[in-house]
Design a protein around this motif. Structure first.
Motif, PDB file in Angstrom:
ATOM      1  N   TRP A  70     -38.026 -80.054 -15.402  1.00 30.60           N
ATOM      2  CA  TRP A  70     -37.875 -80.509 -14.023  1.00 30.60           C
ATOM      3  C   TRP A  70     -36.563 -79.965 -13.514  1.00 30.60           C
ATOM      4  O   TRP A  70     -35.654 -79.683 -14.297  1.00 30.60           O
ATOM      5  N   TYR A  71     -36.453 -79.850 -12.214  1.00 36.00           N
ATOM      6  CA  TYR A  71     -35.195 -79.416 -11.599  1.00 36.00           C
ATOM      7  C   TYR A  71     -34.720 -80.498 -10.656  1.00 36.00           C
ATOM      8  O   TYR A  71     -35.494 -81.004  -9.837  1.00 36.00           O
ATOM      9  N   GLU A  72     -33.475 -80.882 -10.806  1.00 35.50           N
ATOM     10  CA  GLU A  72     -32.859 -81.822  -9.882  1.00 35.50           C
ATOM     11  C   GLU A  72     -32.050 -81.014  -8.882  1.00 35.50           C
ATOM     12  O   GLU A  72     -31.269 -80.142  -9.269  1.00 35.50           O
ATOM     13  N   VAL A  73     -32.264 -81.288  -7.613  1.00 32.45           N
ATOM     14  CA  VAL A  73     -31.574 -80.582  -6.535  1.00 32.45           C
ATOM     15  C   VAL A  73     -30.881 -81.630  -5.669  1.00 32.45           C
ATOM     16  O   VAL A  73     -31.502 -82.612  -5.274  1.00 32.45           O
ATOM     17  N   TRP A  74     -29.603 -81.406  -5.402  1.00 34.54           N
ATOM     18  CA  TRP A  74     -28.849 -82.256  -4.490  1.00 34.54           C
ATOM     19  C   TRP A  74     -28.350 -81.392  -3.349  1.00 34.54           C
ATOM     20  O   TRP A  74     -27.825 -80.303  -3.576  1.00 34.54           O
TER      21      TRP A  74
END
Length: 102
Positions: free
Chosen positions: A54-58
């Motif tokens: 998964w990729y977390e993007v902020w």
């Protein structure tokens, strides 16, 4: 089970995903407004880390404390929420595989 194999496998599972590579960011038209289009390449060691990625993007507008956070499986996405013309944004992307963060 062979204890040596279990130990080696346990150590193998503790390999953390490396940093995301080649992040690109551009402002694109989206309906009547604009959106932020991000693309990136997965961690170089992705093939060696077992599990679903998964990729977390902020995304944070520069000069503010508020941010939008996303959890994605894709390595490209267009973010239309809260993007305004003439503003600067700070973006962070990291990979998460199981409970291991890169």
């Amino acid at each position: 089970k062979d204890a040596g194999t279990a130990t080696a496998l346990g150590a193998w599972q503790k390999i953390f995903p490396s940093k995301i590579r080649n992040i690109t960011c551009e402002v694109v038209r989206h309906g009547v407004g604009v959106a932020l289009r991000l693309t990136w390449m997965s961690s170089w060691n992705r093939a060696y880390v077992a599990g679903e990625v998964w990729y977390e993007v902020w995304i944070q507008e520069e000069g503010t404390e508020a941010y939008d956070a996303y959890k994605l499986q894709a390595t490209e996405y267009t973010f239309p929420d809260n993007i305004r013309v003439g503003r600067s944004y700070v973006v962070w992307v990291r990979s998460v595989i199981g409970n291991l963060e890169g």
